[in-house]
Design a protein around this motif. Structure first.
Motif, PDB file in Angstrom:
ATOM      1  N   GLU A   1       0.817  -1.227   0.000  1.00  0.00           N
ATOM      2  CA  GLU A   1       0.000   0.000   0.000  1.00  0.00           C
ATOM      3  C   GLU A   1       0.839   1.260   0.000  1.00  0.00           C
ATOM      4  O   GLU A   1       0.381   2.318  -0.396  1.00  0.00           O
ATOM      5  CB  GLU A   1      -0.780   0.078   1.316  1.00  0.00           C
ATOM      6  CG  GLU A   1      -2.107  -0.586   1.339  1.00  0.00           C
ATOM      7  CD  GLU A   1      -2.693  -0.594   2.748  1.00  0.00           C
ATOM      8  OE1 GLU A   1      -3.326  -1.592   3.071  1.00  0.00           O
ATOM      9  OE2 GLU A   1      -2.500   0.401   3.484  1.00  0.00           O
ATOM     10  N   TRP A   2       2.060   1.169   0.535  1.00  0.00           N
ATOM     11  CA  TRP A   2       2.888   2.362   0.703  1.00  0.00           C
ATOM     12  C   TRP A   2       3.873   2.603  -0.437  1.00  0.00           C
ATOM     13  O   TRP A   2       4.570   3.614  -0.452  1.00  0.00           O
ATOM     14  CB  TRP A   2       3.615   2.324   2.053  1.00  0.00           C
ATOM     15  CG  TRP A   2       2.670   2.649   3.164  1.00  0.00           C
ATOM     16  CD1 TRP A   2       1.899   1.781   3.875  1.00  0.00           C
ATOM     17  CD2 TRP A   2       2.337   3.955   3.627  1.00  0.00           C
ATOM     18  NE1 TRP A   2       1.107   2.461   4.767  1.00  0.00           N
ATOM     19  CE2 TRP A   2       1.357   3.795   4.644  1.00  0.00           C
ATOM     20  CE3 TRP A   2       2.759   5.254   3.300  1.00  0.00           C
ATOM     21  CZ2 TRP A   2       0.803   4.883   5.327  1.00  0.00           C
ATOM     22  CZ3 TRP A   2       2.212   6.330   3.984  1.00  0.00           C
ATOM     23  CH2 TRP A   2       1.242   6.130   4.985  1.00  0.00           C
ATOM     24  N   ILE A   3       3.924   1.699  -1.394  1.00  0.00           N
ATOM     25  CA  ILE A   3       4.872   1.870  -2.499  1.00  0.00           C
ATOM     26  C   ILE A   3       4.597   3.170  -3.263  1.00  0.00           C
ATOM     27  O   ILE A   3       5.508   3.942  -3.557  1.00  0.00           O
ATOM     28  CB  ILE A   3       4.830   0.666  -3.457  1.00  0.00           C
ATOM     29  CG1 ILE A   3       5.327  -0.594  -2.742  1.00  0.00           C
ATOM     30  CG2 ILE A   3       5.685   0.922  -4.699  1.00  0.00           C
ATOM     31  CD1 ILE A   3       5.062  -1.877  -3.514  1.00  0.00           C
ATOM     32  N   THR A   4       3.309   3.407  -3.547  1.00  0.00           N
ATOM     33  CA  THR A   4       2.985   4.617  -4.315  1.00  0.00           C
ATOM     34  C   THR A   4       3.244   5.882  -3.511  1.00  0.00           C
ATOM     35  O   THR A   4       3.375   6.958  -4.083  1.00  0.00           O
ATOM     36  CB  THR A   4       1.504   4.628  -4.760  1.00  0.00           C
ATOM     37  OG1 THR A   4       0.676   4.346  -3.634  1.00  0.00           O
ATOM     38  CG2 THR A   4       1.249   3.595  -5.840  1.00  0.00           C
ATOM     39  N   ARG A   5       3.337   5.749  -2.177  1.00  0.00           N
ATOM     40  CA  ARG A   5       3.513   6.920  -1.320  1.00  0.00           C
ATOM     41  C   ARG A   5       4.895   7.018  -0.697  1.00  0.00           C
ATOM     42  O   ARG A   5       5.128   7.866   0.157  1.00  0.00           O
ATOM     43  CB  ARG A   5       2.464   6.896  -0.199  1.00  0.00           C
ATOM     44  CG  ARG A   5       1.057   7.069  -0.690  1.00  0.00           C
ATOM     45  CD  ARG A   5       0.046   6.951   0.430  1.00  0.00           C
ATOM     46  NE  ARG A   5      -0.188   5.582   0.830  1.00  0.00           N
ATOM     47  CZ  ARG A   5      -0.970   5.230   1.854  1.00  0.00           C
ATOM     48  NH1 ARG A   5      -1.556   6.152   2.588  1.00  0.00           N
ATOM     49  NH2 ARG A   5      -1.141   3.956   2.157  1.00  0.00           N
ATOM     50  N   ALA A   6       5.808   6.150  -1.095  1.00  0.00           N
ATOM     51  CA  ALA A   6       7.168   6.191  -0.516  1.00  0.00           C
ATOM     52  C   ALA A   6       7.756   7.578  -0.733  1.00  0.00           C
ATOM     53  O   ALA A   6       7.622   8.149  -1.805  1.00  0.00           O
ATOM     54  CB  ALA A   6       8.038   5.126  -1.174  1.00  0.00           C
ATOM     55  N   PRO A   7       8.416   8.141   0.282  1.00  0.00           N
ATOM     56  CA  PRO A   7       8.803   9.548   0.216  1.00  0.00           C
ATOM     57  C   PRO A   7      10.105   9.864  -0.523  1.00  0.00           C
ATOM     58  O   PRO A   7      10.522  11.022  -0.543  1.00  0.00           O
ATOM     59  CB  PRO A   7       8.928   9.937   1.695  1.00  0.00           C
ATOM     60  CG  PRO A   7       9.260   8.683   2.395  1.00  0.00           C
ATOM     61  CD  PRO A   7       8.628   7.562   1.631  1.00  0.00           C
ATOM     62  N   SER A   8      10.746   8.874  -1.128  1.00  0.00           N
ATOM     63  CA  SER A   8      11.927   9.162  -1.942  1.00  0.00           C
ATOM     64  C   SER A   8      12.041   8.085  -3.012  1.00  0.00           C
ATOM     65  O   SER A   8      11.449   7.010  -2.881  1.00  0.00           O
ATOM     66  CB  SER A   8      13.200   9.172  -1.093  1.00  0.00           C
ATOM     67  OG  SER A   8      13.497   7.864  -0.652  1.00  0.00           O
ATOM     68  N   LEU A   9      12.788   8.374  -4.064  1.00  0.00           N
ATOM     69  CA  LEU A   9      12.959   7.413  -5.152  1.00  0.00           C
ATOM     70  C   LEU A   9      13.617   6.137  -4.641  1.00  0.00           C
ATOM     71  O   LEU A   9      13.196   5.023  -4.951  1.00  0.00           O
ATOM     72  CB  LEU A   9      13.799   8.026  -6.282  1.00  0.00           C
ATOM     73  CG  LEU A   9      13.105   9.144  -7.064  1.00  0.00           C
ATOM     74  CD1 LEU A   9      14.098   9.899  -7.939  1.00  0.00           C
ATOM     75  CD2 LEU A   9      11.984   8.584  -7.940  1.00  0.00           C
ATOM     76  N   ARG A  10      14.643   6.328  -3.823  1.00  0.00           N
ATOM     77  CA  ARG A  10      15.383   5.169  -3.302  1.00  0.00           C
ATOM     78  C   ARG A  10      14.488   4.289  -2.434  1.00  0.00           C
ATOM     79  O   ARG A  10      14.446   3.072  -2.599  1.00  0.00           O
ATOM     80  CB  ARG A  10      16.589   5.665  -2.501  1.00  0.00           C
ATOM     81  CG  ARG A  10      17.442   4.572  -1.887  1.00  0.00           C
ATOM     82  CD  ARG A  10      18.677   5.176  -1.219  1.00  0.00           C
ATOM     83  NE  ARG A  10      19.497   4.176  -0.575  1.00  0.00           N
ATOM     84  CZ  ARG A  10      19.330   3.731   0.663  1.00  0.00           C
ATOM     85  NH1 ARG A  10      18.348   4.203   1.388  1.00  0.00           N
ATOM     86  NH2 ARG A  10      20.134   2.798   1.170  1.00  0.00           N
ATOM     87  N   SER A  11      13.735   4.907  -1.524  1.00  0.00           N
ATOM     88  CA  SER A  11      12.912   4.104  -0.622  1.00  0.00           C
ATOM     89  C   SER A  11      11.765   3.441  -1.380  1.00  0.00           C
ATOM     90  O   SER A  11      11.301   2.362  -1.000  1.00  0.00           O
ATOM     91  CB  SER A  11      12.373   4.937   0.545  1.00  0.00           C
ATOM     92  OG  SER A  11      11.511   5.952   0.086  1.00  0.00           O
ATOM     93  N   LYS A  12      11.342   4.053  -2.457  1.00  0.00           N
ATOM     94  CA  LYS A  12      10.286   3.471  -3.276  1.00  0.00           C
ATOM     95  C   LYS A  12      10.772   2.173  -3.920  1.00  0.00           C
ATOM     96  O   LYS A  12      10.101   1.147  -3.882  1.00  0.00           O
ATOM     97  CB  LYS A  12       9.879   4.477  -4.368  1.00  0.00           C
ATOM     98  CG  LYS A  12       8.506   4.298  -4.943  1.00  0.00           C
ATOM     99  CD  LYS A  12       8.344   5.150  -6.177  1.00  0.00           C
ATOM    100  CE  LYS A  12       7.606   6.444  -6.002  1.00  0.00           C
ATOM    101  NZ  LYS A  12       6.214   6.289  -5.602  1.00  0.00           N
TER     102      LYS A  12
END
Lengths: 249, 95, 304
Positions: free
Chosen positions: C50-61
């Protein structure tokens, strides 16, 4: 700072980021577990390409980071093609959309490899390997869905009818394109439109699908004129960094 | 409506050129092209592959465990097949 | 007679392979355990996915997507091991949908913030690692090999989560509060993952006798707590257990009593997200049916 090179590079990154974001929405929603993994791979490749372009943009800009570029621009500043921002809708829709774009990206990156800008050329060399795989994936599925059951053929034909109107935009050039082409950096996509059409036709025959007639084409991505669902996509993606502007993640 | 179960395929990966393929597990796919791609996505994400084989599980022929005595024990007592069985004179080289 | 030979093999630490004779109870126990392990991996994709689309940086995504993708892969290895016992993937999915089979209750809790993603990686994957390292020595060959493969991949998962918590704990005031809040909500459910006391666990006896299970629930739980408490201390977060205390004599941490009512409530289907998790899984499965049918129809056409 070369503002034209900066904007051109960001544009290339935008296509990858937006499609990557759409593809990531398939996570835990795929038609099979194996396909969930395949779609996640494609999404990861796309995010990787976006990061490569935005990282180069960060070097050119010397002010905004790759994350700033991704997470702090308003929706109307994104210059991706409309076709990549379309909602996933169903698996068939996603496959048809990806197929058209994968064919395009393959031909685009082939030519970007020859760019006078080494950074862009390097990105193209690496990315084309990934795109070859994406194209293989979407072509295989296009054929299986088109030539599967009556129901699957109907579903992908409907998808095709809906998506076709977003394909002309891929071959339209604006002032920035013309400028970058003339200085040997950019790619003239209008030049490979017929090659793209041949690739597409070949697959559509095997998939028992037809191109709709008399379609009114839509564009506007490069001018920041996006589809309805795009604002939602961007606002969801940017929500946390926007809410906590001082935070590092 | 077609029966839900799809084919099971066993996957063998050659991790580096020159090495033998190794069995890593299995997966479901409806045809061999899909099986190969699914195997690539599932089993080689960490750069673990240079070549992939997929084989339908139903095509694998296996020895049975109740036969293992007859199949494998006879090779246990034929030590003359091993080089260590032979006594070489001291000093003899390259033999 | 076969039962005696079978038990001898177990005692001798020999692996049991799919074609070997095994007691029916052993087969059934394994099917239940492996399938529930597999279902857990798959359902576990949802709260984090659920949080992939909302990850707060490119790396963390990208990292989160790679991690969730791994969970799908783990589920696949496990379904694959389970199928060697004579049950099909489709039957396993039906058991999940009918609620005949369970999955790890931890995934019936919601992920309310980005810090929860960190907490899950650090605590839930951390707990899973303790369990899975032990299972590498399980007696059934395909399960054991699956565990070895999974363990190799799992440690990046825990590091991913711990890295998120570390960054947040040393970040802004809001980030630190978010991280502490996540720890407060996920600590007890994480230690509940190891299951009830062995004295309250009906299947424990056979599982230990047949070396399916190599250590007791309580042993594994203690091991996890001992490893994790210092990790929290290093980054300045507080574990929400007033009874947590190092016991010099035992050489382990003493900890508070688990709320077993909560545990059984969630296990029996009344957790906050039980319905949502199954609904999501069924929906994806149903919506994908036409795709699977098409693939099979095409395969039939080309084989003719």
């Amino acid at each position: 700072m070369d503002k034209n090179l900066l904007n051109y590079t960001i544009r290339l990154g935008d296509n990858c980021l937006v499609l990557g974001q759409r593809m990531s929405m398939w996570c835990s929603n795929g038609p099979t577990l194996e396909e969930d993994i395949a779609l996640a791979n494609i999404s990861l490749d796309l995010f990787g390409q976006a990061t490569a372009f935005y990282s180069f943009a960060e070097e050119i800009d010397n002010k905004n980071t790759a994350d700033d570029i991704a997470f702090k621009r308003d929706a109307n500043k994104f210059s991706n093609y409309l076709i990549v921002e379309l909602e996933n809708t169903n698996f068939g829709f996603t496959i048809v959309r990806n197929f058209f774009f994968d064919c395009f990206q393959f031909l685009f990156y082939e030519r970007l490899k020859k760019s006078d800008c080494k950074n862009l050329s390097d990105i193209a060399y690496k990315s084309i390997k990934e795109v070859k795989y994406h194209l293989r994936h979407s072509t295989n599925w296009l054929i299986r869905l088109g030539d599967g059951t009556d129901q699957s053929n109907r579903k992908v034909q409907n998808a095709l009818n809906e998506i076709w109107k977003y394909t002309d935009e891929l071959f339209e050039l604006d002032d920035l394109d013309q400028l970058m082409i003339s200085n040997g950096v950019g790619v003239d996509s209008s030049e490979f439109k017929s090659e793209w059409k041949n690739l597409v036709d070949k697959a559509l025959v095997e998939a028992k699908l037809k191109i709709p007639q008399n379609t009114k084409m839509i564009s506007g991505g490069k001018q920041g004129k996006h589809t309805n669902s795009f604002t939602e996509l961007i606002s969801e993606m940017q929500h946390i960094p926007r809410k906590y502007p001082d935070a590092k993640w | 409506m077609l029966e839900e179960n799809s084919e099971v395929w066993e996957v063998f990966i050659q991790s580096k050129n020159g090495l033998a393929h190794k069995h890593v597990g299995n997966l479901h796919a409806s045809d061999k092209k899909m099986a190969l791609e699914n195997a690539r996505d599932l089993y080689t994400r960490r750069n673990e592959g240079s070549c992939i084989w997929v084989v339908k599980s139903t095509d694998i022929v296996s020895s049975e465990s109740e036969d293992s005595e007859a199949f494998f024990d006879p090779s246990n007592d034929k030590m003359y097949r091993h080089p260590t069985f032979y006594k070489m004179p001291d000093g003899a080289k390259h033999i | 007679m076969s039962e005696i030979i079978f038990q001898e093999r177990i005692e001798a630490e020999k692996k049991i392979e799919p074609k070997d004779w095994m007691p029916e109870k052993y087969r059934k126990h394994l099917i239940r355990q492996i399938s529930q392990h597999a279902h857990s991996e798959i359902i576990g994709m949802q709260p984090e996915g659920e949080w992939i689309t909302r990850a707060p940086s490119l790396r963390s995504k990208m990292i989160l997507l790679a991690k969730v993708q791994d969970e799908a892969g783990h589920g696949l290895y496990l379904y694959s091991a389970c199928e060697t016992l004579g049950i099909s993937r489709e039957e396993l999915v039906n058991q999940l949908h009918n609620q005949e089979a369970k999955y790890s209750s931890i995934f019936n809790y919601p992920t309310l913030s980005w810090a929860d993603v960190g907490a899950i990686g650090w605590l839930v994957d951390g707990a899973a690692i303790v369990n899975q390292v032990s299972l590498q020595r399980t007696s059934y060959g395909p399960y054991s090999r699956g565990m070895v493969k999974i363990c190799k991949e799992e440690s990046f998962h825990q590091r991913q989560g711990y890295e998120i918590m570390t960054e947040m704990a040393k970040g802004t005031k809001e980030q630190k509060e978010m991280a502490q809040d996540a720890l407060n909500r996920f600590w007890w459910p994480s230690i509940m993952m190891f299951g009830p006391h062995d004295s309250d666990s009906p299947n424990s006896g056979n599982a230990m006798k047949w070396k399916i299970k190599r250590q007791t629930n309580d042993e594994l739980r203690q091991s996890f707590i001992d490893k994790t408490v210092p990790q929290a201390e290093i980054i300045g977060l507080k574990i929400p257990d007033p009874d947590l205390k190092w016991n010099e004599e035992r050489g382990h941490y003493d900890f508070g009593e688990i709320d077993w009512n909560e545990f059984w409530k969630v296990v029996n289907g009344n957790g906050p997200c039980n319905e949502q998790r199954l609904k999501h899984h069924k929906k994806a499965h149903d919506e994908g049916r036409w795709v699977r049918d098409a693939a099979k129809a095409y395969a039939k056409k080309i084989s003719n």
